[in-house]
Every structure is written in structure tokens, then in C-alpha cells.
Design an enzyme around this catalytic site. Sequence first.
Site, PDB file in Angstrom:
ATOM      1  N   GLY A  63       0.805  -1.210   0.000  1.00 10.23           N
ATOM      2  CA  GLY A  63       0.000   0.000   0.000  1.00 10.23           C
ATOM      3  C   GLY A  63       0.837   1.257   0.000  1.00 10.23           C
ATOM      4  NE  ARG A  99       5.779  -1.677   4.776  1.00 11.35           N
ATOM      5  CZ  ARG A  99       4.954  -1.877   5.794  1.00 11.35           C
ATOM      6  NH1 ARG A  99       3.800  -2.483   5.591  1.00 11.35           N
ATOM      7  NH2 ARG A  99       5.275  -1.475   7.005  1.00 11.35           N
ATOM      8  NE  ARG A 120      -3.350  11.993  -8.774  1.00 12.89           N
ATOM      9  CZ  ARG A 120      -4.635  12.199  -8.559  1.00 12.89           C
ATOM     10  NH1 ARG A 120      -5.186  11.779  -7.424  1.00 12.89           N
ATOM     11  NH2 ARG A 120      -5.391  12.801  -9.451  1.00 12.89           N
ATOM     12  CB  VAL A 142       3.645  -7.635   0.189  1.00 16.13           C
ATOM     13  CG1 VAL A 142       3.887  -8.970  -0.485  1.00 16.13           C
ATOM     14  CG2 VAL A 142       4.208  -6.507  -0.672  1.00 16.13           C
ATOM     15  N   GLY A 143       1.409  -6.587   2.644  1.00 16.44           N
ATOM     16  CA  GLY A 143       1.100  -5.509   3.568  1.00 16.44           C
ATOM     17  C   GLY A 143       0.850  -6.010   4.970  1.00 16.44           C
ATOM     18  CB  THR A 144       0.291  -4.570   8.040  1.00 13.70           C
ATOM     19  OG1 THR A 144      -0.203  -3.270   7.696  1.00 13.70           O
ATOM     20  CG2 THR A 144       1.812  -4.568   7.985  1.00 13.70           C
ATOM     21  CG  MET A 150      -8.503  -0.948   4.857  1.00 14.34           C
ATOM     22  SD  MET A 150      -8.299   0.790   5.308  1.00 14.34           S
ATOM     23  CE  MET A 150      -9.780   1.505   4.570  1.00 14.34           C
ATOM     24  CG  ASP A 189      -3.407  -3.550  14.471  1.00 14.71           C
ATOM     25  OD1 ASP A 189      -4.618  -3.485  14.745  1.00 14.71           O
ATOM     26  OD2 ASP A 189      -2.986  -3.367  13.313  1.00 14.71           O
TER      27      ASP A 189
END
Length: 236
Positions: free
Chosen positions: A21, A25, A44, A89-91, A181, A205
Site C-alpha cells: 500500500g 514501502r 502523485r 504485500v502488507g499488514t 482494505m 496489531d
Amino acid sequence: MATPHINAVEGAFAETVLFPGDPLRAKYIAETFLENVEQVTDVRNMLGFTGTYKGKRISVMGSGMGIPSCSIYATELIKDYGVKNLIRVGTCGAISTDVKVRDVIIGMGACTDSQVNRLRFKGQDFAAIADYSLLSAVVESAKTHGIQTRVGNVFSADLFYTPDPEMFDVMEKMGVLGVEMEAAGLYGVAHEFGARALCVVTVSDHIRTGEKTTSDERQTTFNDMIIMTLDAAINL
């Protein structure tokens, strides 16, 4: 052949794109894990890079937050730049006590409160699922690296700050592993335009307990996830 949101030239992207996202990163992944890196887009400040990993050409680009942003970039990458494989790839946040902070989740399917897939599926419910070949490749790579993963449903939320926290009870009852999301939108776009997609996330989290990872813990777990994903990507 710039698009409204990507100013890369034709052929700038590899067939496989890692899709975090956060554009910073994406920059971190490119500079840490890839060789011969070139920045290919910066509209952007949504940065995109192409390089090589163990001799295989790989790209990485930020998707932004949420289904609308992710869908814009995924659509243009697939339709205008010929990308075949998109791996988010994220959280994510966990809701079940069975899921722990720092767990790695592979999203076999993506539930959502968004209407985007109903819109593209003429009002019907579309099963937003990952591509099996991508999923199996990442699962096998995880086993090779000794990384334990959980495979199942994630929930792609339209609202980060939800007005309906009781929905977490329903998610837990239905076995949802994590809340993020983007995955449902990414899977819908990939199916619509004939590409392959997968979502791989680490639990940063726990929504129930309030436990959070430190920045150092998050980075270590994230690095393991990226290496496992890249090693799968070179065999696609």
C-alpha cells in the site's frame, strides 16, 4: 505510454508486481531486495520500481490505501502495462484470539463491505478469491523458509474507523483471519481483466486485545514475508 496515474514507459514493468500500500514501502523493498533497480513511475508520489531478484525481473509499486486506489493502479498495470501477477504485500489487524500478532496470513478469499464487485458482477455476489497457482507457490515458499502461515479469508473494509464494531464478532464467528482494505478489490480487478492476484499480509496489531508490534518487530516480520514472496515470484 503514460496512463492518468502511471507515467512509466511501455515495457517498464515486469510481469510480476509486488503491491504494497505504502509507496515508501515499495521503495524500501526495491532498494533492499532487488538489484539493478530503476524507478519507473512517480505520479502523485505513488512510486514504482523495476529490478531483478536472483536474476528474475520483478517490479514493485505502491497501491495506496483502500479498494478505490488499489483498483485504479491494478487496472492500469494489467490493461496498459501487461502485468500478469499482482501480489499485495502488507499488514492487517487480527480479530480472533487464534490469530496472533506477527502471524503471516495468505488471503485465499476476501470478504468485504464494499459494493465494487457487485457492481462489476451485475448485482450478484462475486466470490473474490486468490489465484491458486500464486497461493500454492507462496505456501510452498513459506514452508521452504520455515515460515508458518495461515491461509483463509480476510476482510477488506471500506472504513478504517468503523461505526459498527459489533461486526468484528460476526467476522470472528465466520472464521475471518484478518482485516485489511484492498484484497477484495484487487481480486475483482484481476478476475475482470484476466490476471492473477494474491494478498499476503502480516498481523501488525490485534483489534481485540490492543496488542501492537513495535516498528522493529514489524520490519523483521515484513522482511521475512517479502523474501518468501519474492522466492515464490521467481518461479512463476
